[in-house]
Design an enzyme around this catalytic site. Structure first.
Site, PDB file in Angstrom:
ATOM      1  N   ARG A  66       0.822  -1.214   0.000  1.00 21.32           N
ATOM      2  CA  ARG A  66       0.000   0.000   0.000  1.00 21.32           C
ATOM      3  C   ARG A  66       0.859   1.269   0.000  1.00 21.32           C
ATOM      4  O   ARG A  66       0.476   2.278   0.608  1.00 21.32           O
ATOM      5  CB  ARG A  66      -0.951   0.031   1.202  1.00 21.32           C
ATOM      6  CG  ARG A  66      -1.962  -1.085   1.212  1.00 21.32           C
ATOM      7  CD  ARG A  66      -3.167  -0.730   0.350  1.00 21.32           C
ATOM      8  NE  ARG A  66      -4.311  -1.541   0.720  1.00 21.32           N
ATOM      9  CZ  ARG A  66      -5.363  -1.078   1.397  1.00 21.32           C
ATOM     10  NH1 ARG A  66      -5.421   0.188   1.757  1.00 21.32           N
ATOM     11  NH2 ARG A  66      -6.348  -1.880   1.685  1.00 21.32           N
TER      12      ARG A  66
ATOM     13  N   ARG B 252      -2.964   7.247   1.290  1.00 20.92           N
ATOM     14  CA  ARG B 252      -3.355   8.491   1.963  1.00 20.92           C
ATOM     15  C   ARG B 252      -2.292   9.124   2.838  1.00 20.92           C
ATOM     16  O   ARG B 252      -2.425  10.281   3.223  1.00 20.92           O
ATOM     17  CB  ARG B 252      -4.622   8.240   2.788  1.00 20.92           C
ATOM     18  CG  ARG B 252      -5.859   8.117   1.916  1.00 20.92           C
ATOM     19  CD  ARG B 252      -7.004   7.486   2.665  1.00 20.92           C
ATOM     20  NE  ARG B 252      -6.671   6.120   3.022  1.00 20.92           N
ATOM     21  CZ  ARG B 252      -7.520   5.259   3.604  1.00 20.92           C
ATOM     22  NH1 ARG B 252      -8.732   5.655   3.915  1.00 20.92           N
ATOM     23  NH2 ARG B 252      -7.150   4.024   3.878  1.00 20.92           N
TER      24      ARG B 252
ATOM     25  N   ARG C  81      -6.219  11.974  -5.594  1.00 22.46           N
ATOM     26  CA  ARG C  81      -7.448  11.248  -5.301  1.00 22.46           C
ATOM     27  C   ARG C  81      -8.669  12.163  -5.415  1.00 22.46           C
ATOM     28  O   ARG C  81      -9.755  11.732  -5.827  1.00 22.46           O
ATOM     29  CB  ARG C  81      -7.333  10.643  -3.895  1.00 22.46           C
ATOM     30  CG  ARG C  81      -8.561  10.013  -3.306  1.00 22.46           C
ATOM     31  CD  ARG C  81      -8.898   8.714  -3.985  1.00 22.46           C
ATOM     32  NE  ARG C  81     -10.146   8.167  -3.448  1.00 22.46           N
ATOM     33  CZ  ARG C  81     -11.348   8.600  -3.781  1.00 22.46           C
ATOM     34  NH1 ARG C  81     -11.495   9.576  -4.654  1.00 22.46           N
ATOM     35  NH2 ARG C  81     -12.426   8.053  -3.268  1.00 22.46           N
TER      36      ARG C  81
ATOM     37  N   ASP D 177      -7.225  -2.177  -6.925  1.00 18.16           N
ATOM     38  CA  ASP D 177      -7.734  -2.779  -5.687  1.00 18.16           C
ATOM     39  C   ASP D 177      -8.125  -4.217  -5.972  1.00 18.16           C
ATOM     40  O   ASP D 177      -8.484  -4.556  -7.110  1.00 18.16           O
ATOM     41  CB  ASP D 177      -8.948  -1.995  -5.153  1.00 18.16           C
ATOM     42  CG  ASP D 177      -9.215  -2.354  -3.690  1.00 18.16           C
ATOM     43  OD1 ASP D 177      -8.592  -1.733  -2.815  1.00 18.16           O
ATOM     44  OD2 ASP D 177     -10.023  -3.269  -3.437  1.00 18.16           O
TER      45      ASP D 177
END
Ligand code: CP3
Length: 348
Positions: A29, A33, A42, A79
């Site tokens: 990941r 964020r 995003r 994803d």
């Protein structure tokens, strides 16, 4: 003789059986964020799936952590839940609440899905892979991925995140034939999806079995080991050169047997695994990837330094790719990632 472009990519060298010190590093990941540039990007898409399916945005998100940190591998930004979407299940992400799907409770629900995966729906992923390939430094490997059948099925059955995967496990006990049908479709869909990612340019694929550790031994053998093994066998037939990392999270004592049965080139280890025990119990031909606690990276300081040093010393002389034991957390300070990289690259 190895091709020169391969020899420059440290992760491919490790996955081909060469021990490298200091080990190569990437983080699960690694696009996400905790990066301000990710949050800005995003904001350009109205939904998370639209973000994943816009090749320019997905390619840019993939490259951001490479530009900032120079990791040894990039992982294509997408994803695991694009696969249920490509089987025709409704999938959406609610901000703050995580993924949502129309749950599969019975045979009628499964009948409403496609029997085979719609690869056209996933064309933007292959397009993004091509874009990333053009811009990636020559020493950086590109990883593709999918969720393992059990983990993807767990979301398809529950329709949301679950801490114990009780809905999928109950369905597997009550109607094993139906659950097997779902798993079989996912095995075939995952093979086709990974093969297309390889044809688009990824050199490594990782199979995320994030919920493998929820299953008792014989259920684990049936729903995790067998499907992952089937995917790996098929990939070896179609693309003999591709390197395969399997991540059966929280599989614990079942790890050595999982490695031997599936034939993965590398095993991702979660942070609960003692790295010294793993180095001893898992056959040396299997590379080991991991396994820093993502919370040690949030904490930084002595906790991070000591945990990192312990992992480096446990895997010294082994085929090792440094990584976290699970995905990086959004609250991770960027300075701690920089400190981790400096320490791993110093080798101690
Ligand atoms: O940088 C990378 O590693 C590539 C991108 C990637 C994402 N998800 C992006 C993402 C990868 C490899 C995944 C895998 C994934 N997705 C897994 C397996 C690994 C694991 O963490 O166990 C699972 C179980 C999922 C399903 C999923 N996606 C959940 C449960 C959630 C919500 C939780 C969360 O972190 O928000 C997602 C959303 C998601 N996938 C985000 C990202 C960056 C956050 C959403 C956003 O940025 O708006």
């Amino acid at each position: 003789m190895a091709e020169p472009h391969l020899a420059e990519k440290k992760i491919l060298r490790v996955l081909s059986g060469e021990t490298i010190s200091p080990p190569p590093i990437w983080l699960m990941r690694q696009a996400g964020r905790y990066l301000p540039e990710y949050r800005e990007l995003r904001a350009k898409a109205s939904s998370f799936l639209e973000f994943c399916y816009t090749p320019e945005l997905a390619a840019e998100a993939t490259l951001q952590p490479i530009r900032r940190f120079g990791f040894d591998a990039a992982i294509i930004f997408s994803d695991i839940l694009v696969v249920p979407d490509a089987f025709g299940q409704k999938v959406w992400f609610e901000s703050g609440a995580g993924p949502r799907l129309t749950p599969i409770a019975d045979a009628a629900d499964l009948t409403r899905l496609r029997a085979t995966i719609d690869l056209n729906r996933l064309a933007p992923v292959f397009d993004a892979i091509g874009r990333v390939k053009r811009d990636l430094p020559k020493e950086t490997a590109l990883i593709g991925f999918c969720g393992a059948p059990f983990t993807v099925a767990a979301y398809m059955v529950a329709g949301e995140s679950s801490s114990d995967q009780a809905p999928a496990r109950l369905l597997a006990y009550r109607d094993p034939g139906l659950f097997q049908e779902l798993i079989d479709r996912l095995v075939l869909g995952s093979i086709d999806y990974l093969a297309r990612q390889i044809e688009a340019g990824v050199e490594i694929v990782q199979i995320f079995d994030s919920w493998a550790g929820m299953l008792p031994e014989e259920q684990f053998a049936r729903w995790c080991v067998a499907p992952v093994r089937a995917i790996i066998e098929a990939m070896r037939e179609r693309h003999a050169d591709v390197k395969i990392i399997a991540f059966p999270r929280r599989a614990g004592l079942a790890l050595p047997e999982f490695a031997a049965s599936t034939g993965a080139d590398a095993l991702g280890l979660d942070a609960a695994v003692d790295p010294f025990a793993a180095a001893k119990l898992i056959a040396p031909a299997t590379a080991l990837q991991g396994n820093l606690d993502p919370l040690a990276l949030v904490a930084g300081g002595d906790a991070l330094r000591e945990a990192t040093a312990r992992i480096l010393s446990a895997f010294a002389g082994r085929l090792h790719i440094f990584n976290l034991g699970h995905g990086i957390l959004p609250e991770t300070p960027i300075a701690h990632v920089e400190a981790l990289l400096a320490q791993v690259r110093s080798g101690c």
